[in-house]
Design a protein around this motif. Sequence first.
Motif, mmCIF file in Angstrom:
data_model
loop_
_atom_site.group_PDB
_atom_site.id
_atom_site.type_symbol
_atom_site.label_atom_id
_atom_site.label_comp_id
_atom_site.label_asym_id
_atom_site.label_seq_id
_atom_site.Cartn_x
_atom_site.Cartn_y
_atom_site.Cartn_z
ATOM 1 N N LEU A 1 2.121 7.947 16.272
ATOM 2 C CA LEU A 1 3.271 7.067 16.089
ATOM 3 C C LEU A 1 4.443 7.832 15.502
ATOM 4 O O LEU A 1 4.319 8.473 14.458
ATOM 5 C CB LEU A 1 2.871 5.906 15.178
ATOM 6 N N ILE A 2 5.595 7.720 16.149
ATOM 7 C CA ILE A 2 6.798 8.410 15.679
ATOM 8 C C ILE A 2 7.604 7.474 14.771
ATOM 9 O O ILE A 2 7.900 7.791 13.630
ATOM 10 C CB ILE A 2 7.669 8.864 16.872
ATOM 11 N N TYR A 3 7.982 6.344 15.305
ATOM 12 C CA TYR A 3 8.729 5.319 14.571
ATOM 13 C C TYR A 3 8.328 3.952 15.108
ATOM 14 O O TYR A 3 7.895 3.829 16.250
ATOM 15 C CB TYR A 3 10.244 5.474 14.800
ATOM 16 N N PHE A 4 8.522 2.950 14.303
ATOM 17 C CA PHE A 4 8.426 1.601 14.830
ATOM 18 C C PHE A 4 9.463 0.698 14.175
ATOM 19 O O PHE A 4 10.062 1.050 13.146
ATOM 20 C CB PHE A 4 7.007 1.035 14.704
ATOM 21 N N SER A 5 9.671 -0.425 14.804
ATOM 22 C CA SER A 5 10.690 -1.377 14.353
ATOM 23 C C SER A 5 10.101 -2.773 14.406
ATOM 24 O O SER A 5 9.510 -3.162 15.414
ATOM 25 C CB SER A 5 11.918 -1.286 15.253
ATOM 26 N N TYR A 6 10.248 -3.519 13.327
ATOM 27 C CA TYR A 6 9.705 -4.873 13.287
ATOM 28 C C TYR A 6 10.788 -5.938 13.401
ATOM 29 O O TYR A 6 10.510 -7.132 13.360
ATOM 30 C CB TYR A 6 8.882 -5.086 12.015
ATOM 31 N N ASP A 7 12.032 -5.490 13.521
ATOM 32 C CA ASP A 7 13.135 -6.439 13.693
ATOM 33 C C ASP A 7 14.378 -5.653 14.070
ATOM 34 O O ASP A 7 14.430 -4.431 13.885
ATOM 35 C CB ASP A 7 13.359 -7.239 12.411
ATOM 36 N N VAL A 8 15.371 -6.364 14.532
ATOM 37 C CA VAL A 8 16.626 -5.701 14.893
ATOM 38 C C VAL A 8 17.175 -4.973 13.677
ATOM 39 O O VAL A 8 17.166 -5.500 12.562
ATOM 40 C CB VAL A 8 17.643 -6.739 15.400
ATOM 41 N N LYS A 9 17.619 -3.769 13.906
ATOM 42 C CA LYS A 9 18.203 -2.891 12.880
ATOM 43 C C LYS A 9 17.200 -2.465 11.802
ATOM 44 O O LYS A 9 17.589 -1.795 10.853
ATOM 45 C CB LYS A 9 19.434 -3.537 12.222
ATOM 46 N N MET A 10 15.953 -2.840 11.941
ATOM 47 C CA MET A 10 14.943 -2.410 10.982
ATOM 48 C C MET A 10 14.090 -1.327 11.631
ATOM 49 O O MET A 10 13.759 -1.407 12.814
ATOM 50 C CB MET A 10 14.063 -3.588 10.563
ATOM 51 N N LYS A 11 13.718 -0.342 10.861
ATOM 52 C CA LYS A 11 12.879 0.726 11.388
ATOM 53 C C LYS A 11 12.015 1.273 10.265
ATOM 54 O O LYS A 11 12.395 1.231 9.091
ATOM 55 C CB LYS A 11 13.739 1.846 11.987
ATOM 56 N N GLU A 12 10.890 1.819 10.666
ATOM 57 C CA GLU A 12 10.015 2.484 9.709
ATOM 58 C C GLU A 12 9.459 3.751 10.327
ATOM 59 O O GLU A 12 9.161 3.786 11.520
ATOM 60 C CB GLU A 12 8.862 1.563 9.294
ATOM 61 N N LYS A 13 9.301 4.759 9.505
ATOM 62 C CA LYS A 13 8.734 6.008 9.975
ATOM 63 C C LYS A 13 7.259 5.831 10.262
ATOM 64 O O LYS A 13 6.547 5.112 9.553
ATOM 65 C CB LYS A 13 8.927 7.097 8.917
ATOM 66 N N GLY A 14 6.835 6.508 11.324
ATOM 67 C CA GLY A 14 5.430 6.565 11.630
ATOM 68 C C GLY A 14 4.815 7.813 11.030
ATOM 69 O O GLY A 14 5.205 8.263 9.950
ATOM 70 N N ASP A 15 3.881 8.392 11.772
ATOM 71 C CA ASP A 15 3.162 9.551 11.252
ATOM 72 C C ASP A 15 3.892 10.878 11.472
ATOM 73 O O ASP A 15 3.681 11.835 10.723
ATOM 74 C CB ASP A 15 1.780 9.628 11.910
ATOM 75 N N ILE A 16 4.742 10.929 12.494
ATOM 76 C CA ILE A 16 5.410 12.200 12.828
ATOM 77 C C ILE A 16 6.892 11.972 13.118
ATOM 78 O O ILE A 16 7.375 12.244 14.206
ATOM 79 C CB ILE A 16 4.719 12.906 14.030
ATOM 80 N N GLU B 1 9.574 13.556 11.989
ATOM 81 C CA GLU B 1 10.458 14.714 11.856
ATOM 82 C C GLU B 1 11.026 15.134 13.206
ATOM 83 O O GLU B 1 10.296 15.305 14.173
ATOM 84 C CB GLU B 1 9.707 15.898 11.225
ATOM 85 N N GLY B 2 12.343 15.284 13.247
ATOM 86 C CA GLY B 2 13.023 15.714 14.462
ATOM 87 C C GLY B 2 13.437 14.563 15.367
ATOM 88 O O GLY B 2 14.039 14.787 16.414
ATOM 89 N N TYR B 3 13.117 13.336 14.930
ATOM 90 C CA TYR B 3 13.431 12.148 15.729
ATOM 91 C C TYR B 3 14.207 11.135 14.890
ATOM 92 O O TYR B 3 14.093 11.104 13.673
ATOM 93 C CB TYR B 3 12.155 11.466 16.222
ATOM 94 N N SER B 4 14.978 10.302 15.581
ATOM 95 C CA SER B 4 15.553 9.123 14.957
ATOM 96 C C SER B 4 15.467 7.987 15.976
ATOM 97 O O SER B 4 15.149 8.214 17.146
ATOM 98 C CB SER B 4 17.000 9.350 14.518
ATOM 99 N N VAL B 5 15.723 6.766 15.523
ATOM 100 C CA VAL B 5 15.633 5.617 16.422
ATOM 101 C C VAL B 5 16.803 4.675 16.173
ATOM 102 O O VAL B 5 17.486 4.741 15.152
ATOM 103 C CB VAL B 5 14.305 4.829 16.246
ATOM 104 N N SER B 6 17.007 3.811 17.137
ATOM 105 C CA SER B 6 18.053 2.806 17.025
ATOM 106 C C SER B 6 17.559 1.518 17.658
ATOM 107 O O SER B 6 17.015 1.534 18.763
ATOM 108 C CB SER B 6 19.319 3.289 17.734
ATOM 109 N N ARG B 7 17.784 0.415 16.953
ATOM 110 C CA ARG B 7 17.462 -0.891 17.522
ATOM 111 C C ARG B 7 18.593 -1.855 17.200
ATOM 112 O O ARG B 7 18.582 -2.537 16.176
ATOM 113 C CB ARG B 7 16.135 -1.423 17.005
ATOM 114 N N GLU B 8 19.558 -1.880 18.090
ATOM 115 C CA GLU B 8 20.732 -2.733 17.927
ATOM 116 C C GLU B 8 20.509 -4.126 18.509
ATOM 117 O O GLU B 8 21.122 -5.105 18.082
ATOM 118 C CB GLU B 8 21.953 -2.086 18.581
ATOM 119 N N LYS B 9 19.626 -4.218 19.489
ATOM 120 C CA LYS B 9 19.286 -5.500 20.099
ATOM 121 C C LYS B 9 17.767 -5.633 20.119
ATOM 122 O O LYS B 9 17.049 -4.640 20.168
ATOM 123 C CB LYS B 9 19.832 -5.595 21.526
ATOM 124 N N LYS B 10 17.300 -6.866 20.086
ATOM 125 C CA LYS B 10 15.869 -7.106 19.966
ATOM 126 C C LYS B 10 15.090 -6.492 21.118
ATOM 127 O O LYS B 10 13.980 -6.001 20.928
ATOM 128 C CB LYS B 10 15.611 -8.617 19.912
#
Lengths: 114, 113
Positions: free
Chosen positions: A45-60, A62-71
Amino acid sequence: DVKVTQSSRYLVKRTGEKVFLECVQDMDHENMFWYRQDPGLGLRLIYFSYDVKMKEKGDIPEGYSVSREKKERFSLILESASTNQTSMYLCASSPYSGRAGEQYFGPGTRLTVT
Amino acid sequence: SQQGEEDPQALSIQEGENATMNCSYKTSINNLQWYRQNSGRGLVHLILIRSNEREKHSGRLRVTLDTSKKSSSLLITASRAADTASYFCATDVLREYGNKLVFGAGTILRVKS
């Protein structure tokens, strides 16, 4: 049927490029996930998101980012691609906000960084 | 670190035979899930078994769960060539927000016709 789509099946990028991987789900799911899959290591798991604009780091993360502007849309960003990020990237979504439930996967993007 | 580890890493059988794959995990779980992945594709959910269940069936699939041994098995009966795929177990990890599955490295199943 739940449908999770990913923007590309195959992608080739050069070292140092900024890379965007897009994922869209059509079932109004709260949770979305990005994994990478490498032989012998399974899915990580790299990242996950449980809601719009919310994110949490996964296990790896580093070197990644995420965006969740819409559901329905969850983007994975490689700020400066490196050869060790060559991998299969899988997006998934899930309707459960509490206890873990079934995840629905997209077809995957095979990224090669040269 | 991986929560779930499948055994064997690879399995080759004849069509019509049964295939058994095992999964071991390390920490307490709420549920355990099995997924299938055809070559180069995304994963497809097969079955979910909760921690208070011991056995579950779905068509030709039978899953058992032994929480005292922290292990699960997936049995595919009367296998078909179309069952050729990789099979992954996944255990849930309860978090404050959302959910998180931890996947094992998978078992590669080849069914020969």
